[in-house]
Design a protein around this motif. Structure first.
Motif, mmCIF file in Angstrom:
data_model
loop_
_atom_site.group_PDB
_atom_site.id
_atom_site.type_symbol
_atom_site.label_atom_id
_atom_site.label_comp_id
_atom_site.label_asym_id
_atom_site.label_seq_id
_atom_site.Cartn_x
_atom_site.Cartn_y
_atom_site.Cartn_z
ATOM 1 N N CYS A 159 -14.213 -17.585 38.673
ATOM 2 C CA CYS A 159 -14.758 -18.832 37.862
ATOM 3 C C CYS A 159 -15.848 -19.410 38.762
ATOM 4 N N ALA A 160 -16.900 -20.004 38.370
ATOM 5 C CA ALA A 160 -17.840 -20.707 39.030
ATOM 6 C C ALA A 160 -17.229 -22.078 39.330
ATOM 7 N N ALA A 161 -17.886 -22.655 40.386
ATOM 8 C CA ALA A 161 -17.639 -23.950 40.803
ATOM 9 C C ALA A 161 -18.086 -25.021 39.435
ATOM 10 N N GLY A 162 -17.053 -25.898 39.008
ATOM 11 C CA GLY A 162 -17.189 -26.627 37.966
ATOM 12 C C GLY A 162 -16.459 -25.904 36.667
ATOM 13 N N THR A 163 -15.767 -24.807 36.779
ATOM 14 C CA THR A 163 -14.916 -24.233 35.815
ATOM 15 C C THR A 163 -13.714 -23.781 36.346
ATOM 16 N N TYR A 164 -12.728 -23.586 35.618
ATOM 17 C CA TYR A 164 -11.257 -23.022 36.358
ATOM 18 C C TYR A 164 -10.730 -22.173 35.015
ATOM 19 N N CYS A 173 -13.904 -18.410 31.580
ATOM 20 C CA CYS A 173 -13.371 -19.897 32.262
ATOM 21 C C CYS A 173 -13.698 -21.164 31.347
ATOM 22 N N ILE A 174 -12.952 -22.309 31.856
ATOM 23 C CA ILE A 174 -12.891 -23.397 31.184
ATOM 24 C C ILE A 174 -13.672 -24.637 32.016
ATOM 25 N N ASP A 175 -14.559 -25.171 31.426
ATOM 26 C CA ASP A 175 -15.414 -26.141 32.027
ATOM 27 C C ASP A 175 -14.427 -27.491 32.255
ATOM 28 N N ALA A 176 -14.611 -27.881 33.532
ATOM 29 C CA ALA A 176 -13.742 -29.018 34.140
ATOM 30 C C ALA A 176 -14.116 -30.402 32.880
ATOM 31 N N ASP A 177 -13.110 -30.718 32.787
ATOM 32 C CA ASP A 177 -13.188 -32.173 31.827
ATOM 33 C C ASP A 177 -13.793 -33.302 32.454
ATOM 34 N N ALA A 178 -14.440 -34.174 31.501
ATOM 35 C CA ALA A 178 -15.128 -35.307 32.162
ATOM 36 C C ALA A 178 -13.837 -36.268 32.921
ATOM 37 N N GLY A 179 -14.033 -36.685 34.061
ATOM 38 C CA GLY A 179 -12.959 -37.328 34.785
ATOM 39 C C GLY A 179 -12.515 -36.401 35.656
ATOM 40 N N TYR A 180 -12.985 -35.097 35.679
ATOM 41 C CA TYR A 180 -12.455 -34.037 36.712
ATOM 42 C C TYR A 180 -13.164 -33.390 37.356
ATOM 43 N N GLY A 196 -12.275 -44.940 42.580
ATOM 44 C CA GLY A 196 -13.404 -45.204 43.489
ATOM 45 C C GLY A 196 -14.678 -44.271 42.941
ATOM 46 N N THR A 197 -14.232 -43.207 42.444
ATOM 47 C CA THR A 197 -14.918 -42.247 41.915
ATOM 48 C C THR A 197 -14.927 -42.074 40.360
ATOM 49 N N TYR A 198 -16.089 -41.274 39.712
ATOM 50 C CA TYR A 198 -15.761 -41.184 38.317
ATOM 51 C C TYR A 198 -16.729 -39.931 37.856
ATOM 52 N N GLN A 199 -16.766 -39.280 36.991
ATOM 53 C CA GLN A 199 -17.442 -38.291 36.159
ATOM 54 C C GLN A 199 -17.561 -38.179 34.814
ATOM 55 N N PRO A 200 -18.570 -38.653 34.087
ATOM 56 C CA PRO A 200 -18.911 -38.781 32.653
ATOM 57 C C PRO A 200 -19.022 -37.340 32.117
ATOM 58 N N SER A 201 -19.340 -36.528 32.911
ATOM 59 C CA SER A 201 -19.650 -35.159 32.063
ATOM 60 C C SER A 201 -18.909 -34.054 32.356
ATOM 61 N N THR A 202 -18.777 -33.161 31.537
ATOM 62 C CA THR A 202 -17.929 -31.885 31.553
ATOM 63 C C THR A 202 -18.617 -30.760 32.755
ATOM 64 N N GLY A 203 -17.682 -29.953 33.238
ATOM 65 C CA GLY A 203 -18.361 -28.998 33.947
ATOM 66 C C GLY A 203 -18.946 -29.352 35.213
#
Length: 334
Positions: A159-164, A173-180, A196-203
């Motif tokens: 699985c590529a980085a950003g997926t699992y 593979c599954i895209d990483a969820d927003a927040g992950y 202290g960090t965040y992520q609004p997008s998936t993958g």
């Protein structure tokens, strides 16, 4: 005269010799008959002095034959003068006729029967790195963190980085969820963004530090929060905001700094949201510098009749001030 090789004379009264028919031969002269070809051999023409071995890929189980039989698809004949064909063993196949050998099953495939004319592909989600496999059990489930998209695969893909992928035997593979995020290849799980960090997008492969003026106080956040009025944050990647100090105020959201109360004013409270929290120094008091939490009483010998002042006034000649925090001077007695 004597019959030639490949010919015979069956009785003494014959005036001519007779050619051996196809499927028979005669290597000697002066013979009264011909010999049938052996199994595994043939003679295709008349008048032959010899028989011919069937070539590889062909066979002949019977004697007296004028040709050989082609090996069927799924079979082979590996030697000359063969009397039978041999079925391809498990793990091998042969799609063509007249062959001298069988083909090993390719990596990603298997053959679980004899006399096979084709190989069977491992299903999507599985792979087989080996050749010549005899069973579907040779097809291995893709590991967690890996996938196989197509049938007949010899290997699994990380699985590529950003997926699992937490499960085995999967086709994607599954895209990483927003927040992950997933920061590496071949991952079986996603990781929550730290406070202290965040992520609004998936993958995504990483999380975003909260901006100055913002904070993130929980894990797996999909957004940052602006510091409220009365608070500020000069640094990035923070989990909270800082209350405005005494002597200061913050009158906007998402502030990266606090504002000092001007000289002549003070503010004894923290977390103030407006310049109105800055109080004028009382008469008899002063505030010499900006950002003060308190006002200071005028010393004896000085006074201050007004509010909001930055200094006190020395007593004039012929006057005195004998107390602190005085708002006026006193005339000396005559």
């Amino acid at each position: 005269s004597d019959a030639d090789a490949g010919y015979y004379v069956s009785n003494s009264a014959s005036t001519s010799q007779t050619a051996c028919s196809a499927g028979s031969f005669q290597p000697s002269t002066s013979q009264t008959s011909c010999l049938d070809t052996d199994a595994g051999y043939y003679v295709s023409s008349t008048g032959s002095a010899s028989q011919y071995a069937c070539s590889t890929g062909t066979y002949q189980p019977y004697s007296g034959q004028s040709s050989c039989l082609n090996a069927d698809a799924g079979y082979y004949v590996g030697t000359t003068a063969a009397t039978s064909q041999t079925a391809c063993s498990t793990g091998t196949y042969q799609p063509s006729t007249v062959q001298a050998s069988c083909i090993d099953a390719s990596a990603g495939y298997y053959v679980d029967t004899t006399a096979a004319t084709s190989q069977t592909a491992c299903a999507a989600g599985t792979y087989n790195p080996n050749t010549g496999s005899t069973s579907s059990s040779a097809c291995l489930d893709a590991d967690a963190g890996y996938y196989v998209t197509s049938t007949g695969s010899a290997s699994q893909a990380a699985c590529a980085a950003g997926t699992y992928q937490p499960s085995t035997g999967q086709t994607s593979c599954i895209d990483a969820d927003a927040g992950y995020y997933v920061g590496t290849t071949g991952s079986a799980s996603q990781t929550a963004c730290a406070a202290g960090t965040y992520q609004p997008s998936t993958g995504q492969t990483s999380c975003i530090d909260a901006d100055a003026g913002y904070y993130v106080d929980n894990t797996a956040a999909t957004s940052q929060t602006a510091c409220a009025a009365g608070t500020y944050q000069p640094s990035t990647g923070q989990t909270s905001c800082i209350d405005a100090s005494a002597g200061y105020y913050v009158d906007s959201t998402a502030a990266t700094s606090q504002t000092a109360c001007p000289a002549g004013t003070y503010n004894p409270n923290t977390g103030s949201t407006s310049s109105s929290a800055c109080l004028d120094a009382d008469p008899g008091y002063y505030v010499a510098s900006a950002g003060s939490a308190s006002h200071t009483a005028c010393a004896a010998g000085t006074y201050q009749p007004s509010t909001g002042q930055t200094s006190c006034i020395d007593a004039s000649a012929g006057y005195y001030v004998d107390t602190t925090a005085a708002t006026s001077q006193t005339a000396c007695a005559a």
